[in-house]
Design a protein around this motif. Sequence first.
Motif, PDB file in Angstrom:
ATOM      1  N   ALA A 306      54.073  40.611  64.450  1.00  9.38           N
ATOM      2  CA  ALA A 306      54.359  39.440  65.037  1.00  9.38           C
ATOM      3  C   ALA A 306      53.393  38.716  65.808  1.00  9.38           C
ATOM      4  CB  ALA A 306      55.624  39.434  65.680  1.00  9.38           C
ATOM      5  N   ALA A 307      52.808  39.472  66.618  1.00  8.89           N
ATOM      6  CA  ALA A 307      51.688  38.896  67.690  1.00  8.89           C
ATOM      7  C   ALA A 307      50.152  39.416  67.383  1.00  8.89           C
ATOM      8  CB  ALA A 307      52.125  39.404  68.956  1.00  8.89           C
ATOM      9  N   VAL A 308      50.024  40.472  66.666  1.00  7.20           N
ATOM     10  CA  VAL A 308      48.674  40.670  66.509  1.00  7.20           C
ATOM     11  C   VAL A 308      48.024  40.446  65.131  1.00  7.20           C
ATOM     12  CG1 VAL A 308      47.012  42.465  66.678  1.00  7.20           C
ATOM     13  CG2 VAL A 308      48.804  42.499  68.363  1.00  7.20           C
ATOM     14  N   ALA A 309      48.818  41.017  64.108  1.00  6.61           N
ATOM     15  CA  ALA A 309      48.409  40.770  62.639  1.00  6.61           C
ATOM     16  C   ALA A 309      48.396  39.586  62.214  1.00  6.61           C
ATOM     17  CB  ALA A 309      49.246  41.980  61.910  1.00  6.61           C
ATOM     18  N   ALA A 310      49.649  38.835  62.850  1.00  2.00           N
ATOM     19  CA  ALA A 310      49.899  37.355  62.293  1.00  2.00           C
ATOM     20  C   ALA A 310      48.516  36.409  62.193  1.00  2.00           C
ATOM     21  CB  ALA A 310      50.914  36.839  62.967  1.00  2.00           C
ATOM     22  N   ALA A 311      47.648  36.758  63.545  1.00  2.00           N
ATOM     23  CA  ALA A 311      46.323  36.022  63.733  1.00  2.00           C
ATOM     24  C   ALA A 311      45.456  36.508  62.442  1.00  2.00           C
ATOM     25  CB  ALA A 311      45.726  36.337  64.817  1.00  2.00           C
ATOM     26  N   HIS A 312      45.479  37.431  61.872  1.00  2.00           N
ATOM     27  CA  HIS A 312      44.739  37.910  60.699  1.00  2.00           C
ATOM     28  C   HIS A 312      45.226  37.309  59.360  1.00  2.00           C
ATOM     29  CE1 HIS A 312      43.821  41.543  63.667  1.00  2.00           C
ATOM     30  NE2 HIS A 312      43.093  40.502  63.838  1.00  2.00           N
ATOM     31  N   GLY A 313      46.362  37.038  59.043  1.00  4.31           N
ATOM     32  CA  GLY A 313      46.816  36.726  57.890  1.00  4.31           C
ATOM     33  C   GLY A 313      48.097  37.287  57.286  1.00  4.31           C
ATOM     34  N   ALA A 314      48.597  36.763  56.126  1.00  5.31           N
ATOM     35  CA  ALA A 314      49.764  37.413  55.809  1.00  5.31           C
ATOM     36  C   ALA A 314      49.620  38.858  55.444  1.00  5.31           C
ATOM     37  CB  ALA A 314      50.456  36.589  54.456  1.00  5.31           C
ATOM     38  N   PRO A 315      48.435  39.229  54.506  1.00  7.27           N
ATOM     39  CA  PRO A 315      48.179  40.633  53.978  1.00  7.27           C
ATOM     40  C   PRO A 315      48.470  41.654  55.177  1.00  7.27           C
ATOM     41  CG  PRO A 315      46.654  39.292  52.887  1.00  7.27           C
ATOM     42  CD  PRO A 315      47.404  38.288  54.016  1.00  7.27           C
ATOM     43  N   ASP A 316      47.775  41.247  56.447  1.00  8.91           N
ATOM     44  CA  ASP A 316      47.844  42.140  57.472  1.00  8.91           C
ATOM     45  C   ASP A 316      49.189  42.107  58.251  1.00  8.91           C
ATOM     46  OD1 ASP A 316      44.956  42.947  58.640  1.00  8.91           O
ATOM     47  OD2 ASP A 316      44.778  40.840  57.542  1.00  8.91           O
ATOM     48  N   VAL A 317      49.975  41.191  58.039  1.00  3.56           N
ATOM     49  CA  VAL A 317      51.599  41.235  58.366  1.00  3.56           C
ATOM     50  C   VAL A 317      52.251  42.233  57.323  1.00  3.56           C
ATOM     51  CG1 VAL A 317      53.578  40.036  58.788  1.00  3.56           C
ATOM     52  CG2 VAL A 317      51.441  39.196  59.650  1.00  3.56           C
ATOM     53  N   ALA A 318      51.902  42.126  56.187  1.00  3.10           N
ATOM     54  CA  ALA A 318      52.680  42.955  55.190  1.00  3.10           C
ATOM     55  C   ALA A 318      52.429  44.354  55.278  1.00  3.10           C
ATOM     56  CB  ALA A 318      52.288  42.543  53.929  1.00  3.10           C
ATOM     57  N   VAL A 319      51.035  44.650  55.675  1.00  2.00           N
ATOM     58  CA  VAL A 319      50.615  46.025  56.021  1.00  2.00           C
ATOM     59  C   VAL A 319      51.405  46.643  57.242  1.00  2.00           C
ATOM     60  CG1 VAL A 319      48.843  47.558  56.821  1.00  2.00           C
ATOM     61  CG2 VAL A 319      48.470  45.882  54.919  1.00  2.00           C
ATOM     62  N   GLN A 320      51.628  45.756  58.353  1.00  2.00           N
ATOM     63  CA  GLN A 320      52.306  46.264  59.471  1.00  2.00           C
ATOM     64  C   GLN A 320      53.747  46.537  59.191  1.00  2.00           C
ATOM     65  OE1 GLN A 320      49.276  46.826  60.967  1.00  2.00           O
ATOM     66  NE2 GLN A 320      50.766  46.585  62.821  1.00  2.00           N
ATOM     67  N   LEU A 321      54.284  45.607  58.323  1.00  2.00           N
ATOM     68  CA  LEU A 321      55.896  45.875  57.692  1.00  2.00           C
ATOM     69  C   LEU A 321      55.765  47.218  57.165  1.00  2.00           C
ATOM     70  CD1 LEU A 321      56.794  42.404  57.033  1.00  2.00           C
ATOM     71  CD2 LEU A 321      57.364  43.514  58.989  1.00  2.00           C
ATOM     72  N   ALA A 322      54.880  47.498  56.613  1.00  2.00           N
ATOM     73  CA  ALA A 322      54.776  48.491  55.529  1.00  2.00           C
ATOM     74  C   ALA A 322      54.729  49.919  56.458  1.00  2.00           C
ATOM     75  CB  ALA A 322      53.648  48.622  54.451  1.00  2.00           C
ATOM     76  N   TRP A 323      53.819  49.996  57.499  1.00  2.36           N
ATOM     77  CA  TRP A 323      53.819  50.729  58.443  1.00  2.36           C
ATOM     78  C   TRP A 323      55.328  51.223  59.366  1.00  2.36           C
ATOM     79  CZ3 TRP A 323      50.619  54.374  57.838  1.00  2.36           C
ATOM     80  CH2 TRP A 323      49.195  54.058  57.774  1.00  2.36           C
ATOM     81  N   GLY A 324      55.908  49.984  59.286  1.00  4.12           N
ATOM     82  CA  GLY A 324      57.354  50.252  60.058  1.00  4.12           C
ATOM     83  C   GLY A 324      58.208  50.919  59.275  1.00  4.12           C
ATOM     84  N   LEU A 325      57.871  50.679  57.712  1.00  2.00           N
ATOM     85  CA  LEU A 325      59.049  51.562  56.642  1.00  2.00           C
ATOM     86  C   LEU A 325      58.639  53.021  56.901  1.00  2.00           C
ATOM     87  CD1 LEU A 325      59.224  49.135  53.923  1.00  2.00           C
ATOM     88  CD2 LEU A 325      60.956  49.524  55.372  1.00  2.00           C
ATOM     89  N   VAL A 326      57.201  53.146  56.817  1.00  2.00           N
ATOM     90  CA  VAL A 326      56.942  54.799  56.641  1.00  2.00           C
ATOM     91  C   VAL A 326      57.101  55.135  58.065  1.00  2.00           C
ATOM     92  CG1 VAL A 326      54.596  56.031  57.006  1.00  2.00           C
ATOM     93  CG2 VAL A 326      54.872  54.075  55.338  1.00  2.00           C
ATOM     94  N   THR A 327      57.297  54.457  59.194  1.00  2.96           N
ATOM     95  CA  THR A 327      57.637  55.178  60.499  1.00  2.96           C
ATOM     96  C   THR A 327      59.089  55.539  60.228  1.00  2.96           C
ATOM     97  OG1 THR A 327      56.048  54.011  61.601  1.00  2.96           O
ATOM     98  CG2 THR A 327      57.886  55.005  62.875  1.00  2.96           C
ATOM     99  N   VAL A 328      60.021  54.788  59.765  1.00  4.43           N
ATOM    100  CA  VAL A 328      61.270  54.948  59.610  1.00  4.43           C
ATOM    101  C   VAL A 328      61.638  56.284  58.849  1.00  4.43           C
ATOM    102  CG1 VAL A 328      63.514  54.015  58.690  1.00  4.43           C
ATOM    103  CG2 VAL A 328      62.159  52.595  60.062  1.00  4.43           C
TER     104      VAL A 328
END
Length: 344
Positions: A306-328
Amino acid sequence: MTEHPVTTPAQVRASERIPGRRRAALTLVALAPLVAEVTLGTVPLAMIWVVLVYLPIYGAGVLVIRELVRRTGGGWGSMLLLGLAYGLVEEGVALQSLTSPHLYGAAGWGPRPFGINSAYAELNLPYHAVFSVAIPIALVERIFPSLRRTHFLRRGGLIATAIVAILGVGLLRASVPPSEDPGYALPIPALAALAVLVAALVLAAVRLAGGSMRDGVEPPRPAIVGSGCAAAVLGYLGLLYPFGGARQPAFTEGLWVLVPMLVAAVVAVSAGLALRRWSTAPGWTPRHQLAALGGALLAHTAFGAAAVAAAHGAPDVAVQLAWGLVTVFLLAALDRRDRRTASG
């Protein structure tokens, strides 16, 4: 999170026959920069190769910390103290970000007493202790439970890893500051002060005795522990990390930054004391620890999206969400294994 006695020579020889030590060491080497940098989103996809520059100092450095603590019988208090020392070395010596008036814009975050970027230091030093050191180590010890009480490396391997960590400090110093902060060199008095602080933290970590069980307060349900850790991480990062175009933490101006800095310190100390009381109680279970790890990791990745990757663009946000799923998925797998072990 039970503390362990000092490893004896007989225990060292016995532990060296336990399979999986090399895999555990390599897993820790990979997880340390992954948790600290990648899953927060500080390294954008366009510069993902930078992780290779961080790998020696993160991977080897955190592995050395874990080996020292397990060999000397320290506990999580020792891990955190050495994590603070690690942060001083990386941020203070290698990157020079604790004192630089230019790098990352950190000097503009808040007051600079004695030339120290105070708000930046308050954010990053505890961050390294928790997310660069303690959490990767705790995860690896959950993945390899048979090795939880012992070391991963023989003496020769430990020496070689320490050399790689030192070279990693040099690699980071030679690569980032010259390109991102040309012309600045850490003053000699500041370097001497950092050396004294690091030595004091290492000495305190080695001398710190592990806490005993049965002297804490009974913990709440794992779900509450996890939620509390998530709230603490979101609060701490949100109060100290400038995001959304802010020039100072929490969108403050001037000395008003002292307010979120004070609140963040209260949040961190309160969360640490609560975990200390709960984890030394007889009712603390592996599920409690896993919930604490999960809450902290998921909140950390959510903030990154929400606060860091969002400044880099949508692909970076998508990667962060993917990392969240991997963590779960990882946490769920570890929980299922714990349940099977307990029922068996």
